[in-house]
Motif scaffolding. Structure first.
Motif, PDB file in Angstrom:
ATOM      1  N   ILE A  65      35.657  55.698  63.889  1.00  0.00           N
ATOM      2  CA  ILE A  65      34.827  56.763  64.444  1.00  0.00           C
ATOM      3  C   ILE A  65      35.182  57.009  65.912  1.00  0.00           C
ATOM      4  CG2 ILE A  65      32.471  57.437  65.045  1.00  0.00           C
ATOM      5  CD1 ILE A  65      31.506  55.842  62.606  1.00  0.00           C
ATOM      6  N   ALA A  66      35.190  55.950  66.686  1.00  0.00           N
ATOM      7  CA  ALA A  66      35.361  56.098  68.133  1.00  0.00           C
ATOM      8  C   ALA A  66      36.810  56.295  68.552  1.00  0.00           C
ATOM      9  CB  ALA A  66      34.789  54.873  68.843  1.00  0.00           C
ATOM     10  N   GLY A  67      37.738  55.627  67.878  1.00  0.00           N
ATOM     11  CA  GLY A  67      39.127  55.614  68.332  1.00  0.00           C
ATOM     12  C   GLY A  67      39.748  56.985  68.515  1.00  0.00           C
ATOM     13  N   PRO A  68      39.834  57.795  67.441  1.00  0.00           N
ATOM     14  CA  PRO A  68      40.524  59.086  67.561  1.00  0.00           C
ATOM     15  C   PRO A  68      39.753  60.129  68.348  1.00  0.00           C
ATOM     16  CG  PRO A  68      40.448  58.300  65.272  1.00  0.00           C
ATOM     17  CD  PRO A  68      39.478  57.481  66.048  1.00  0.00           C
ATOM     18  N   SER A  69      38.504  59.855  68.699  1.00  0.00           N
ATOM     19  CA  SER A  69      37.664  60.858  69.354  1.00  0.00           C
ATOM     20  C   SER A  69      37.918  60.973  70.846  1.00  0.00           C
ATOM     21  CB  SER A  69      36.187  60.516  69.128  1.00  0.00           C
ATOM     22  OG  SER A  69      35.826  59.362  69.878  1.00  0.00           O
ATOM     23  N   THR A  70      38.694  60.074  71.408  1.00  0.00           N
ATOM     24  CA  THR A  70      38.792  59.968  72.871  1.00  0.00           C
ATOM     25  C   THR A  70      40.241  60.000  73.332  1.00  0.00           C
ATOM     26  OG1 THR A  70      36.733  58.733  72.995  1.00  0.00           O
ATOM     27  CG2 THR A  70      38.229  58.502  74.854  1.00  0.00           C
ATOM     28  N   VAL A  71      40.463  60.669  74.439  1.00  0.00           N
ATOM     29  CA  VAL A  71      41.776  60.750  75.085  1.00  0.00           C
ATOM     30  C   VAL A  71      41.646  60.178  76.491  1.00  0.00           C
ATOM     31  CG1 VAL A  71      43.546  62.314  75.967  1.00  0.00           C
ATOM     32  CG2 VAL A  71      42.487  62.756  73.739  1.00  0.00           C
ATOM     33  N   PHE A  93      33.660  62.884  67.346  1.00  0.00           N
ATOM     34  CA  PHE A  93      32.953  61.623  67.099  1.00  0.00           C
ATOM     35  C   PHE A  93      31.891  61.804  66.017  1.00  0.00           C
ATOM     36  CE2 PHE A  93      29.704  58.456  67.698  1.00  0.00           C
ATOM     37  CZ  PHE A  93      30.341  57.315  68.150  1.00  0.00           C
ATOM     38  N   THR A  94      31.061  62.830  66.150  1.00  0.00           N
ATOM     39  CA  THR A  94      29.967  63.012  65.196  1.00  0.00           C
ATOM     40  C   THR A  94      30.483  63.404  63.813  1.00  0.00           C
ATOM     41  OG1 THR A  94      29.622  65.265  66.025  1.00  0.00           O
ATOM     42  CG2 THR A  94      28.260  63.532  66.968  1.00  0.00           C
ATOM     43  N   ILE A 106      43.370  52.880  61.743  1.00  0.00           N
ATOM     44  CA  ILE A 106      43.623  54.241  62.204  1.00  0.00           C
ATOM     45  C   ILE A 106      45.040  54.314  62.749  1.00  0.00           C
ATOM     46  CG2 ILE A 106      41.207  54.720  62.749  1.00  0.00           C
ATOM     47  CD1 ILE A 106      41.874  54.239  65.706  1.00  0.00           C
ATOM     48  N   GLY A 107      45.572  55.530  62.851  1.00  0.00           N
ATOM     49  CA  GLY A 107      46.887  55.717  63.431  1.00  0.00           C
ATOM     50  C   GLY A 107      46.797  55.916  64.929  1.00  0.00           C
ATOM     51  N   TYR A 108      47.781  55.388  65.648  1.00  0.00           N
ATOM     52  CA  TYR A 108      47.835  55.536  67.104  1.00  0.00           C
ATOM     53  C   TYR A 108      49.019  56.384  67.561  1.00  0.00           C
ATOM     54  CZ  TYR A 108      44.160  52.081  67.849  1.00  0.00           C
ATOM     55  OH  TYR A 108      42.944  51.415  67.872  1.00  0.00           O
ATOM     56  N   ASP A 131      48.380  63.494  62.596  1.00  0.00           N
ATOM     57  CA  ASP A 131      47.694  64.171  63.693  1.00  0.00           C
ATOM     58  C   ASP A 131      46.742  63.175  64.345  1.00  0.00           C
ATOM     59  OD1 ASP A 131      46.499  65.823  65.472  1.00  0.00           O
ATOM     60  OD2 ASP A 131      45.552  67.144  63.999  1.00  0.00           O
ATOM     61  N   ILE A 132      47.018  62.802  65.574  1.00  0.00           N
ATOM     62  CA  ILE A 132      46.264  61.732  66.229  1.00  0.00           C
ATOM     63  C   ILE A 132      45.363  62.250  67.338  1.00  0.00           C
ATOM     64  CG2 ILE A 132      47.899  59.894  65.676  1.00  0.00           C
ATOM     65  CD1 ILE A 132      49.160  60.360  68.423  1.00  0.00           C
ATOM     66  N   TRP A 133      45.262  63.574  67.496  1.00  0.00           N
ATOM     67  CA  TRP A 133      44.444  64.129  68.562  1.00  0.00           C
ATOM     68  C   TRP A 133      43.066  64.483  68.017  1.00  0.00           C
ATOM     69  CZ3 TRP A 133      46.252  64.040  73.487  1.00  0.00           C
ATOM     70  CH2 TRP A 133      47.616  63.805  73.647  1.00  0.00           C
ATOM     71  N   PRO A 134      42.041  64.507  68.882  1.00  0.00           N
ATOM     72  CA  PRO A 134      40.716  64.934  68.421  1.00  0.00           C
ATOM     73  C   PRO A 134      40.765  66.326  67.801  1.00  0.00           C
ATOM     74  CG  PRO A 134      40.570  63.964  70.610  1.00  0.00           C
ATOM     75  CD  PRO A 134      42.035  64.106  70.301  1.00  0.00           C
ATOM     76  N   ARG A 135      39.801  66.619  66.972  1.00  0.00           N
ATOM     77  CA  ARG A 135      39.842  67.844  66.183  1.00  0.00           C
ATOM     78  C   ARG A 135      39.768  69.105  67.021  1.00  0.00           C
ATOM     79  NH1 ARG A 135      36.284  65.652  60.973  1.00  0.00           N
ATOM     80  NH2 ARG A 135      37.143  63.555  61.116  1.00  0.00           N
ATOM     81  N   THR A 136      39.207  69.060  68.213  1.00  0.00           N
ATOM     82  CA  THR A 136      39.131  70.258  69.041  1.00  0.00           C
ATOM     83  C   THR A 136      40.316  70.383  69.991  1.00  0.00           C
ATOM     84  OG1 THR A 136      37.912  69.256  70.884  1.00  0.00           O
ATOM     85  CG2 THR A 136      36.606  70.059  68.996  1.00  0.00           C
ATOM     86  N   ALA A 137      41.250  69.446  69.961  1.00  0.00           N
ATOM     87  CA  ALA A 137      42.381  69.475  70.892  1.00  0.00           C
ATOM     88  C   ALA A 137      43.224  70.730  70.669  1.00  0.00           C
ATOM     89  CB  ALA A 137      43.234  68.227  70.720  1.00  0.00           C
ATOM     90  N   ALA A 138      43.589  71.374  71.768  1.00  0.00           N
ATOM     91  CA  ALA A 138      44.435  72.565  71.700  1.00  0.00           C
ATOM     92  C   ALA A 138      45.224  72.664  72.998  1.00  0.00           C
ATOM     93  CB  ALA A 138      43.583  73.820  71.504  1.00  0.00           C
ATOM     94  N   TRP A 139      46.435  73.233  72.902  1.00  0.00           N
ATOM     95  CA  TRP A 139      47.267  73.436  74.090  1.00  0.00           C
ATOM     96  C   TRP A 139      47.342  74.929  74.394  1.00  0.00           C
ATOM     97  CZ3 TRP A 139      47.607  68.931  71.617  1.00  0.00           C
ATOM     98  CH2 TRP A 139      47.933  67.779  72.361  1.00  0.00           C
TER      99      TRP A 139
END
Length: 411
Positions: A279-285, A43-44, A243-245, A4-12
């Motif tokens: 920390i920063a990588g997976p937090s951003t789209v 991020f936090t 981290i995974g991309y 799972d490579i999306w931020p934790r709040t990501a939803a469709w």
């Protein structure tokens, strides 16, 4: 099982991507594209996972991954420290209000002006990287009437099995003092001979995007042995956890798993680590708009200026349609940027619905580390903004660069 490579709040919702409770269509309408969308809660939470894994040590966020004053304020509130490696990053730390005693200054070629500014500010520690710098820093500290804490950067001779451009712990490196050649021991002697310097600890960093915990363990063991020889009780073992991309990447070790390995080799020593990418990588789209489609080439309104990593390292990314659902069969496409280079490729062999069209939004996950911080202005393309999202609200924390900003530099 795919990663799972999306931020934790990501939803469709009905095919539209939402981050931090804010929809991609609304983000694009209000803030334009391309835009980096930073999930503050993600991020936090990732930062806290490092604090939880090292409650009896120090966590220094690696500012080079991504830094701005608002992120500095988040770090300060969380209780993390910060490492910087240039005068510019130092200025951001100051602007964000980070207490100077919680800042560590890295870099293999710090100027006298940078060092003087850092020491005068009261910086917590300077990581010395050469004999020239030891002498330079000692003179500056003496002239300011202070005794400056330093760590000595050591190259422990460990192969981290990562890309050559981001491997930093081997003997043939521009960073640090060689352990096996005796330079590190001589650096200890030089620092302890300077009345204006205090030997605070030893530092090593073997590279970035590392998945093999054995490499970290080997480096920690060698550094612990050297610490025992020198009487030093603090070790900063750097960052570099991978981290995974893409969904097909291996699942990376957790901070707790890495710290278990480090602790095993460093009993009795106070540890510090420097996570940045994790920390920063997976937090951003990164959010783009599709402009043209030519055969199997999908062109977006960004590219190598806002993500140089595919061109520099061959880094692999994935992407998803972000504004709508589609029942069309999938085709295989190459996502390219708008720059005048054939190598301006963001994603290769990407499955997208065959009805993909101009005006669609494309979201690229894991875009938070070494994208905005390495972004440039090739072809005079202004850099995108960073928009933080949380609890249904979005706010700009780095504004979009304008053509007027670029023209302001010209005489």
């Amino acid at each position: 099982m795919s990663l799972d490579i999306w931020p934790r709040t990501a939803a469709w919702h009905d095919g539209e991507l939402h981050l931090g409770g804010v929809g991609a269509v609304e983000l694009a309408r209000v803030h334009g594209t391309p835009t980096y969308v930073l999930d503050e809660a993600d991020f936090t939470a990732r930062a806290r996972s490092w604090l939880d894994a090292l409650p009896d040590g120090d966590v220094h966020y690696g500012g080079k991954a991504f830094l701005c004053p608002e992120v500095v304020r988040w770090l300060d509130r969380l209780g993390l420290s910060l490492d910087v490696c240039t005068g510019g990053e130092l200025a951001v730390a100051m602007a964000g209000g980070m207490p100077p005693e919680r800042v560590v200054f890295h870099g293999n070629n710090k100027s006298a002006d940078e060092l003087r500014r850092a020491v005068a500010w009261g910086i917590g520690c300077v990581v010395v990287d050469s004999f020239t710098e030891i002498a330079r820093l000692a003179g500056i500290a003496a002239s300011l009437g202070v005794r400056q804490r330093v760590m000595i950067r050591v190259t422990p001779g460990v192969d981290p099995h990562t890309h050559a451009f981001i491997a930093t712990g081997g003997e043939d490196s521009k960073f640090g003092f060689s352990l096996s050649a005796g330079a590190a021991a001589l650096a200890v002697t030089r620092v302890t001979a300077e009345p204006s310097l205090e030997l605070y600890g030893l530092h090593s960093h073997i590279g970035s995007q590392i998945f093999e915990l054995d490499a970290f363990g080997t480096a920690a063991a060698r550094m612990a042995d050297f610490a025992a020889e020198t009487g030093v009780t603090r070790l900063d073992l750097g960052g570099g956890l991978g981290i995974g991309y893409t969904p097909d990447d291996p699942t990376p070790p957790t901070p707790a798993e890495l710290l278990a390995v480090l602790r095993k080799e460093t009993a009795g020593l106070r540890l510090a680590v420097e996570p940045g990418r994790s920390i920063a990588g997976p937090s951003t789209v990164a959010l783009y708009e599709i402009g043209t489609i030519k055969g199997r080439y999908v062109s977006v309104n960004g590219g190598m200026s806002d993500n140089p990593r595919p061109g520099m390292y061959g880094a692999a990314y994935t992407a998803s349609l972000a504004n709508r659902a589609s029942d069309a069969p999938a085709g295989v496409y190459t996502v390219v940027g708008k720059h005048c280079e054939s190598g301006d490729v963001l994603v290769r062999d990407l499955a997208l619905p065959e009805d993909v069209r101009p005006g669609d939004l494309l979201a690229v996950p894991v875009s938070g580390a070494y994208q905005r911080s390495m972004a440039g202005n090739y072809n005079h393309v202004p850099r995108p903004p960073v928009v933080a999202v949380r609890d249904g609200e979005a706010r700009v924390i780095v504004r979009r660069e304008s053509e007027e900003d670029l023209l302001r530099l010209y005489l």
